[in-house]
Design a protein around this motif. Structure first.
Motif, PDB file in Angstrom:
ATOM      1  N   SER A  41      51.861   7.854 -19.045  1.00  0.00           N
ATOM      2  CA  SER A  41      51.218   8.363 -20.242  1.00  0.00           C
ATOM      3  C   SER A  41      49.950   9.095 -19.811  1.00  0.00           C
ATOM      4  O   SER A  41      49.115   8.558 -19.085  1.00  0.00           O
ATOM      5  CB  SER A  41      50.880   7.197 -21.159  1.00  0.00           C
ATOM      6  OG  SER A  41      50.113   7.684 -22.221  1.00  0.00           O
ATOM      7  N   VAL A  42      49.849  10.329 -20.267  1.00  0.00           N
ATOM      8  CA  VAL A  42      48.782  11.226 -19.804  1.00  0.00           C
ATOM      9  C   VAL A  42      47.724  11.399 -20.892  1.00  0.00           C
ATOM     10  O   VAL A  42      48.046  11.419 -22.076  1.00  0.00           O
ATOM     11  CB  VAL A  42      49.412  12.595 -19.425  1.00  0.00           C
ATOM     12  CG1 VAL A  42      48.353  13.652 -19.181  1.00  0.00           C
ATOM     13  CG2 VAL A  42      50.313  12.439 -18.214  1.00  0.00           C
ATOM     14  N   ASP A 109      45.548   8.809 -25.813  1.00  0.00           N
ATOM     15  CA  ASP A 109      46.945   9.058 -25.469  1.00  0.00           C
ATOM     16  C   ASP A 109      47.431  10.418 -25.966  1.00  0.00           C
ATOM     17  O   ASP A 109      48.212  11.097 -25.299  1.00  0.00           O
ATOM     18  CB  ASP A 109      47.806   7.944 -26.080  1.00  0.00           C
ATOM     19  CG  ASP A 109      49.106   7.743 -25.344  1.00  0.00           C
ATOM     20  OD1 ASP A 109      49.270   8.328 -24.264  1.00  0.00           O
ATOM     21  OD2 ASP A 109      49.956   6.978 -25.840  1.00  0.00           O
ATOM     22  N   GLN A 198      55.318  10.954 -24.829  1.00  0.00           N
ATOM     23  CA  GLN A 198      53.937  11.435 -24.624  1.00  0.00           C
ATOM     24  C   GLN A 198      52.902  10.444 -25.142  1.00  0.00           C
ATOM     25  O   GLN A 198      51.777  10.423 -24.665  1.00  0.00           O
ATOM     26  CB  GLN A 198      53.730  12.772 -25.358  1.00  0.00           C
ATOM     27  CG  GLN A 198      54.584  13.925 -24.869  1.00  0.00           C
ATOM     28  CD  GLN A 198      55.970  13.942 -25.513  1.00  0.00           C
ATOM     29  OE1 GLN A 198      56.379  13.002 -26.186  1.00  0.00           O
ATOM     30  NE2 GLN A 198      56.702  15.011 -25.281  1.00  0.00           N
ATOM     31  N   THR A 199      53.282   9.651 -26.147  1.00  0.00           N
ATOM     32  CA  THR A 199      52.302   8.784 -26.816  1.00  0.00           C
ATOM     33  C   THR A 199      52.861   7.388 -27.086  1.00  0.00           C
ATOM     34  O   THR A 199      53.069   7.004 -28.237  1.00  0.00           O
ATOM     35  CB  THR A 199      51.895   9.403 -28.170  1.00  0.00           C
ATOM     36  OG1 THR A 199      53.103   9.669 -28.896  1.00  0.00           O
ATOM     37  CG2 THR A 199      51.083  10.673 -28.012  1.00  0.00           C
TER      38      THR A 199
HETATM   39 MG    MG Z   1      49.715  10.568 -23.605  1.00  0.00          MG
END
Ligand code: MG
Ligand code: NAP
Length: 500
Positions: A41-42, A109, A198-199
């Motif tokens: 997770s970026v 997130d 992504q989240t």
């Molecule tokens: Mg993220």
């Protein structure tokens, strides 16, 4: 220019992020994925990895189905509607106690502005659970006088569907989880919810609160993973009797195709290309901020974003000047900076997508009055962009960009409004629309003509748990929120009793 005010990460969030990879919440416990695979997770404000999470696949979905079925036929069935309502309310209370933590995770997130996460995302999610906690005790059938004889008792029951799969996107991770879980739980279903790759974090944090609230194990299962693996496994599993999806129209179509193999019920909340129409008699002190918020809120990553702005030619130049002046002065920065007015896009992929739409806009002849080029900095930043000189047939006027990009177009009907309505409706989407006018007759007339599941008059992007929400045309079907959502999660049984 105001200085940076970066929020201190709460100790609970710091601890949560330090304990990776984050586990899946299945059968009331946090467990590793069967394959041991993980995904990162970026943080979109920096491009750096926050923490990794386990990536579920078919085997994990099967485990979740096992746990969910057991709960459905066991502990959950024994629980009264009143007790269900109390559990959902308890969850809302725990969310309120953890409001700051949930808001910070949403911001870290997904790149959301912390100020918005605190004021909008998390409070709306809490309110959503409270609204549906109330519905748990109000699920009703009917007794019906049939024509089959005096002594026939006929009544209906609204029964839960059973194991329900829910797949949500990254633009409002916690709120979408609430929209999905609230009505499903209130009506007595058990749930397997997959968050977006992504989240994934706020849903996993929510899992801790579900555990703490005391839901029986298996009633709520929260998994993280990819759409291609975990998502498809949900859609393909025949023991999951319904799937509720929010996301892109392309994936919505694929889900319908795959669900045709097992005929599970499908409800879809898909994309939009919503028209926002400013008439010359609008109250501009409301219309200008409304049009801006309609497109720049959440960096334009909103399914209802008012991305096609129709402005009457008499006021077009003034409106463009106001929009441009405001947009060019918006302070863009990290989600966790309290002074940021617009943040980054969610991912490098979304950044590339929106960037390519900016290019197409220029290539096809639109003119950017402000923005129009990505920012040269780390993180996924696209500046607020206002395109003028847009033609109805340009790509930026037809496709969902899902970024902070306005496609502005003048219209010039004098007396009647038929032409702008025709243009507004000339799209395969039909999620939402906006109308700005002080003429009450025009407001209602236009609202009735627009092909959209939601029409906002002199406001935009207002939502409430009590008001149904969903799409016309290819923006999907089924209505979430309000009493309508109860239909999505119940099936009607008719019971005939011959009293002779
Ligand atoms: Mg993220
Ligand atoms: P997406 O692919 O539709 O993703 C939404 C959810 O569906 C995610 O959880 C995703 O998992 C899952 N998914 C993807 N492929 C799947 C499959 N074959 N079977 C089952 N589930 C699957 O959306 P996106 O790619 O993140 O965004 C692309 C575009 O979709 C955006 O630019 C925007 O136009 C639109 N969008 C609309 C909304 C909305 O609220 N209507 C929300 C988000 C995006 P992964 O996370 O692993 O992909």
């Amino acid at each position: 220019m105001s200085s940076v005010q970066t929020v201190d990460v709460s100790p609970k969030v710091a601890k949560f992020l330090s304990e990776g990879p984050k586990k899946l919440f299945i059968g009331g416990e946090f467990i590793e994925s069967a394959s041991g695979e993980t995904l990162d997770s970026v943080n979109p404000s920096t491009g750096e990895v926050l923490v990794s999470v386990y990536a579920a696949d078919k085997e994990d979905v099967d485990r979740a189905v096992e746990a969910a079925e057991k709960a459905f036929l066991g502990d959950w069935k024994k629980i009264t509607p009143s007790e269900r309502g109390r559990l959902i309310w308890k969850l809302a209370d725990l969310m309120e106690e953890n409001l700051e933590e949930l808001a910070q995770l949403e911001s870290l997130d997904g790149g959301k502005l912390i100020s918005h996460a605190r004021a909008v995302d998390v409070p709306l999610a809490i309110d959503h659970f409270r609204y549906y906690a109330g519905w748990a005790t109000k699920v009703m059938g009917q007794t019906i006088q049939s024509s089959t004889g005096q002594n026939m008792l006929t009544y209906t029951r609204r029964e839960p569907i059973g194991v329900v799969g829910q797949i949500i996107p990254w633009n409002f991770p916690l709120l979408m989880a609430a929209w999905k879980l609230g009505a499903a739980l209130a009506t007595g279903n058990v749930v397997i919810l997959k968050s977006a790759e992504q989240t994934p974090l706020s849903a996993l944090y929510l899992g801790q609160l579900v555990q703490e609230a005391g839901f029986p194990p298996g009633v709520v299962n929260l998994i993280t993973g990819y759409g291609k693996t975990a998502g498809e496994a949900i859609v393909q599993n025949p023991r999951i009797r319904k799937v509720a999806f929010t996301g892109s129209t392309a994936v919505g179509k694929r889900i319908m195709q795959q669900a045709s193999g097992n005929l599970k019920r499908v409800s879809l909340e898909l994309g939009g290309k919503s028209p926002n129409i400013i008439f010359p008699d609008a109250d501009f002190s409301k219309a200008i901020p409304g049009a801006l918020m309609g497109i720049f809120f959440n960096q334009g990553q909103v399914c209802t974003a008012g991305s096609r702005l129709f402005v009457h030619k008499k006021v077009y130049d003034n409106v463009m000047a106001d929009l441009t002046s405001y947009a060019s002065n918006m302070k863009q920065g990290p989600g966790m900076d309290e002074t940021s007015e617009i943040g980054p896009l969610v991912s490098s992929q979304q950044f590339e997508r929106v960037k390519s739409y900016l290019q197409k806009g220029h290539e096809e002849g639109a003119k950017s009055l402000t923005g129009g080029q990505p920012l040269d900095r780390s993180g996924f930043f696209i500046p607020p962009t206002v395109f003028s000189g847009v033609d109805d047939n340009m790509t930026i006027a037809r496709e969902e960009i899902f970024g902070p990009v306005i496609a502005a177009m003048p219209f010039d009907d004098e007396e009647q409004v038929a032409d702008v309505i025709r243009r507004a409706n000339d799209t395969e989407y039909g999620l939402a629309a906006g109308v700005w006018t002080t003429d009450v007759r025009k407001a209602h007339r236009v609202a009735h003509e627009l092909e959209a599941g939601t029409v906002w008059v002199n406001c935009y992007n207002v939502l409430d748990a009590s008001i149904p929400f969903g799409g016309y045309k290819q923006s999907g079907y089924g209505r979430e929120m309000g009493s309508e959502a109860l239909d999505l999660y119940t099936q009607v049984k008719a019971v005939w009793v011959d009293l002779n």
